[in-house]
Design an enzyme around this catalytic site. Structure first.
Site, PDB file in Angstrom:
ATOM      1  N   ASP A   1      37.363  16.252 -13.668  1.00 33.26           N
ATOM      2  CA  ASP A   1      36.502  15.944 -14.815  1.00 33.26           C
ATOM      3  C   ASP A   1      36.499  17.075 -15.851  1.00 33.26           C
ATOM      4  O   ASP A   1      36.422  16.811 -17.049  1.00 33.26           O
ATOM      5  CB  ASP A   1      35.066  15.701 -14.307  1.00 33.26           C
TER       6      ASP A   1
ATOM      7  N   LYS B   1      35.224  21.662 -30.962  1.00 35.59           N
ATOM      8  CA  LYS B   1      34.080  22.578 -31.134  1.00 35.59           C
ATOM      9  C   LYS B   1      34.528  23.728 -32.031  1.00 35.59           C
ATOM     10  O   LYS B   1      35.565  24.346 -31.775  1.00 35.59           O
ATOM     11  CB  LYS B   1      33.595  23.105 -29.781  1.00 35.59           C
TER      12      LYS B   1
ATOM     13  N   ARG C   1      31.415  -8.018 -27.475  1.00 33.26           N
ATOM     14  CA  ARG C   1      31.906  -9.149 -26.679  1.00 33.26           C
ATOM     15  C   ARG C   1      31.053 -10.409 -26.785  1.00 33.26           C
ATOM     16  O   ARG C   1      31.417 -11.443 -26.276  1.00 33.26           O
ATOM     17  CB  ARG C   1      32.073  -8.728 -25.228  1.00 33.26           C
TER      18      ARG C   1
ATOM     19  N   HIS D   1      39.199  20.407 -20.152  1.00 33.76           N
ATOM     20  CA  HIS D   1      38.498  21.385 -20.991  1.00 33.76           C
ATOM     21  C   HIS D   1      38.821  22.839 -20.603  1.00 33.76           C
ATOM     22  O   HIS D   1      39.125  23.661 -21.462  1.00 33.76           O
ATOM     23  CB  HIS D   1      36.979  21.187 -20.914  1.00 33.76           C
TER      24      HIS D   1
ATOM     25  N   LYS E   1      39.720  10.980 -22.795  1.00 33.11           N
ATOM     26  CA  LYS E   1      39.885  11.277 -21.386  1.00 33.11           C
ATOM     27  C   LYS E   1      38.956  10.356 -20.588  1.00 33.11           C
ATOM     28  O   LYS E   1      37.996   9.864 -21.181  1.00 33.11           O
ATOM     29  CB  LYS E   1      39.570  12.742 -21.100  1.00 33.11           C
TER      30      LYS E   1
ATOM     31  N   GLU F   1      26.713  23.537 -16.460  1.00 30.51           N
ATOM     32  CA  GLU F   1      25.864  22.459 -16.973  1.00 30.51           C
ATOM     33  C   GLU F   1      24.599  22.366 -16.130  1.00 30.51           C
ATOM     34  O   GLU F   1      24.635  22.667 -14.928  1.00 30.51           O
ATOM     35  CB  GLU F   1      26.602  21.128 -16.880  1.00 30.51           C
TER      36      GLU F   1
END
Ligand code: BG6
Length: 492
Positions: free
Chosen positions: A230, A177, A45, A235, A143, A211
């Protein structure tokens, strides 16, 4: 080898581009999989970003790539493909892009939206206004596609106005993956599993993505979304589709996506009537992960209150013949004990136990498909303990370590998906209908949480989540398979 392409990344200076897309493109180039006449345009930008672009890209590649992957000689050639371009999606610069792109009959054209979904519609309109989107061009979108079913439909309709469905590549990076694709190979190329993959042999399935990270600077987005939107809407449901789908009649995108869609359409609704039995919400408080003290969610968020879930566990059912009354336990959360993504297929016990008298209950077989951090497949069996004269059963594990890739190959989900876009193969991308039906299942869960005022249960960082998640399984006389189980089993 793919054809020469004009690959335009909107959001050239963003995190996704610098951390994921450029390393993926570099790897693909390094492996000789990108046509040397390809141009990678990166929208910036301001002039300052343009002037510093190559230095910045260089620094990011050095930090993101694995040791020995980055080579100055490769960088010299790769950097010649990078063409930062001054363009503000809502303002000026569209002429710059129009003048830069080569004619479509000579070069393929891909637009990658590494930008906020709120800008997708505007970007499409501008592309159309400047006549940059002929039917041969492709668009890649990331996403989150929407916040609920309605907003996803709005986004998909906005893009669909200017690009037909076969031009749109919706990314779910889990499908890139290699170990996730291996799920299909495992299921559909081994008779052993083909004959056992249903309610007659399988007791239950666990799909778990844990995670150790927290908010990673995405507080604004995450607090509005939560773990269900999320991670589960995309997933986990995609993994569930691959595990549960019927064999496609061919290995092509239409057959694959049709079968996945049927799974999503067969998910048993979770509503306010059963929300407390079928779902668990959690939120982390401070705790210890790998000997490091980490802050709780609210401290990270710098707020006193939030009802956002950083952990979710669900008992799902796929209502069809194959999966009659087989529960699919889904679980994901942040700041958990270990980083791990895995699918567990728990088989039933043998129908007649001839060892019952001497050995009691026999441990049923279990297939563990470890997606990350290690790429492994483990099959737990029962064997005779050879050290004993009398027959004594001993659980043993067949352990297949898939991570034997040669040095020249780096498994990278984004690389794989970008190469598929360049090859115009949509098999590993999400169809609009899949997004729609995934939201159709998720929306009532969110609604039921709201109506029943279902607050997240607190859990300490560094654990496997709230106690209620354990209860979800223990009330069915089952338990979660956790990452540390795997390492202790391997040692047997
Ligand atoms: C993203 C989520 O889609 O996936 C993140 O938005 C999450 O919150 C990430 O951390 C996990 O991906 P991976 O590949 O690291 O397991």
């Amino acid at each position: 080898m793919n054809n020469a392409t004009d690959f335009v990344i909107f959001g050239g200076t963003g995190d996704l581009t610098l951390r994921k897309l450029l390393p993926a493109l570099y790897r693909a180039f390094n492996e000789n999989n990108i046509n040397s006449k390809t141009h990678i345009y990166l929208t910036c930008r301001n002039q300052n970003d343009i002037d510093n672009y190559l230095n910045k890209a260089y620094d990011f590649l050095v930090s993101q790539l694995n040791q020995n992957e980055f080579e100055e000689t490769i960088w010299k050639k790769f950097s010649q493909m990078l063409k930062p371009i001054l363009l503000d999606i809502k303002g000026d610069g569209w002429d710059n892009l129009k003048n830069a792109l080569r004619p479509i009959h000579k070069t393929e054209r891909v637009f990658y939206f590494a930008i906020a979904p709120a800008l997708y519609a505007e970007c499409c309109e501008q592309l159309n206004k400047y006549q940059l989107n002929p039917v041969e061009s492709r668009v890649v979108v990331e996403k989150p596609i929407g916040y609920d079913r309605q907003s996803a439909q709005t986004i998909n309709t906005a893009i669909g106005h200017f690009f037909s469905e076969n031009q749109i590549f919706r990314i779910d990076h889990y499908l890139g993956k290699e170990t996730v694709q291996n799920l299909l190979v495992l299921r559909f190329s081994n008779l052993l599993f083909e004959n056992m993959w249903d309610h007659r042999s399988i007791d239950h399935i666990q799909i778990s993505i844990s995670e150790t990270v927290g908010l990673e600077g995405r507080a604004g987005f995450y607090n509005e979304a939560g773990a269900l939107r999320d991670m589960v809407q995309n997933h986990l449901l995609q993994l569930l589709c691959l595990v549960a789908m019927e064999p496609p009649n061919k290995l092509n995108s239409d057959s694959l996506r049709t079968e996945k869609l049927k799974v999503l359409q067969s998910l048993r609704p979770i509503t306010q009537d059963n929300i407390h039995e079928e779902s668990v919400r959690g939120q982390y408080i401070s705790g210890n992960i790998n000997s490091t003290q980490v802050a709780g969610y609210l401290e990270e968020l710098k707020r006193e209150k939030s009802f956002c879930e950083t952990f979710v566990a669900l008992r799902a059912h796929v209502d069809n013949w194959r999966w009659k009354e087989v529960p699919f336990y889904l679980r994901t959360g942040k700041r958990l004990k270990e980083r791990c993504a895995e699918v567990i297929v728990q088989f039933k016990s043998v129908s007649h136990n001839i060892y019952a008298k001497s050995q009691g209950i026999i441990q049923p077989n279990r297939l563990v498909i470890l997606i990350q951090p290690n790429e492994k497949i483990q099959l737990q069996l029962n064997c005779k303990n050879l050290a004993e004269t009398e027959t004594q059963l001993k659980p043993a594990t067949l352990d297949l370590n898939l991570n034997t890739s040669s040095n020249s190959f780096q498994s990278d989900a984004y690389k794989r998906l970008i190469l598929d876009v360049l090859a115009n193969d949509p098999s590993l991308f999400i169809h609009r209908e899949e997004i729609d039906h995934a939201w159709a299942w998720v929306d009532p869960i969110i609604e039921a949480w709201k109506i029943t005022d279902y607050q997240p249960e607190l859990y300490s960082a560094g654990t496997w989540g709230p106690e209620a998640a354990d209860k979800l399984l223990s009330q069915d006389s089952r338990s979660w398979h956790n990452a540390q189980d795997l390492s202790s089993e391997t040692q047997q």
